[in-house]
Every structure is written in structure tokens, then in C-alpha cells.
Scaffold this active site. Sequence first.
Site, short mmCIF file in Angstrom:
data_model
loop_
_atom_site.label_atom_id
_atom_site.label_comp_id
_atom_site.label_asym_id
_atom_site.label_seq_id
_atom_site.Cartn_x
_atom_site.Cartn_y
_atom_site.Cartn_z
N ARG A 59 42.88 34.28 41.84
CA ARG A 59 42.10 33.57 40.80
C ARG A 59 42.61 33.87 39.40
NH1 ARG A 59 38.51 34.86 44.84
NH2 ARG A 59 38.22 36.89 43.85
N GLU A 96 39.30 51.44 49.55
CA GLU A 96 38.27 52.26 50.18
C GLU A 96 38.74 52.70 51.58
OE1 GLU A 96 34.61 50.24 50.09
OE2 GLU A 96 33.46 51.94 50.88
#
Length: 173
Positions: A59, A96
Amino acid sequence: MESVKQIIRDIPDFPKEGIIFKDITPLLADASAFGETINALKKRYVDKEIDRVVGVEARGFIFASALAYALGAGTTMVRKPGKLPYKTYQETYSLEYGTDTIEIHQDAFQPSERIVLIDDVLATGGTLAATLNLIRKNFESVEIEEVAFLIELDFLNGREKLKDIPIHSLIHY
Ligand code: AMP
């Protein structure tokens, strides 16, 4: 930017449970909101002699290319691995769970070019921190004016990872 903020849509539990995804597609679809966004960025950088606007996949490309056009600058893509056709430099960074890699073309910049980096959302800051490492390591003479975001999720403290660079976000949550 308040009316632009209103048009951004929250999608709960996308792409996984617990994430509130900031959906910018209604903003992109609205000529006046998109125009206001690009004009706000243009106003900020128009006097800064920017040579290139760097967009982060995917984006970020939308804002980078529109802003580059508005500034009369070029645009450069930072992409996921295997997408760029020419020789690349790479940077791997921790997520993560596991790792991710980004790439840039080896001829992305001329010496001493002045650049702005842009992405849609500053969340944890991991992607942008890796992008900064990638550029600084391989293009030492490039001058980074600022990193711009459409949206900053303040509660995730992504700024902490980008301490040594000016950051500008149009909208905060
Ligand atoms: P970061 O955690 O800052 O590395 O975020 C990486 C990328 O994930 C950003 O470029 C965003 O496009 C996207 N992203 C992260 N969190 C969100 C969210 N809540 N809504 C929309 N996009 C997000």
C-alpha cells in the site's frame, strides 16, 4: 484531515483475531479524500528538494507514486523477496513469529539523493526499521528527509523503533 480519518474503515479480526485492520480502500476510492491526503504530503515536502519517494510494499506504493508525481520526484519500491527483477540488496528482520525479508534494487539511488520514505500504517515499526537499515547500509550517502505515514497506531509504540529519524503521520489512533 478529520474528514479523511472518518472515511478509513475498521475491520475487526482481519487478517487474524485481535487485529483491527485499518482499511484505506474507501479513502483511495474517494477523489477528494485521496486528493487531500496527497496535497497534505505535497505541502510538507514541496520545498525540500526531494529526489525520490520510497514506497514500502504494497500500500505504500500507492502513496509514494502519487506523492512523487506531485513533487516532480522519482519513486522507488521496497519489495517482498523475489519480486524485483534486477540485482538486489536484502534485509531480514524479526516478526512476532519467524522472520521476513525485504529487498531493494542495487541501483535504486544515485549518490547523495534526498529521499522521503512512505507507508500506509505505522504499527510496530518493524518493517520501516528494516527498510531504514537496508537503505543506510547499502546507500550511505543518501539523505533521508523523513518517514511519512498515513496512519500511526500510537498504542503500538512503533516510534520507539524509529527513534533516530524524523517521523510524520497524518492521522493518529
Ligand atoms: P509494522 O508492524 O509497523 O511493521 O507494520 C507492517 C505493515 O503492516 C504496515 O506496512 C501496514 O501496512 C500493515 N499493518 C499493520 N497493522 C495494521 C493495521 N492494524 N491495519 C492496517 N495495516 C496494518
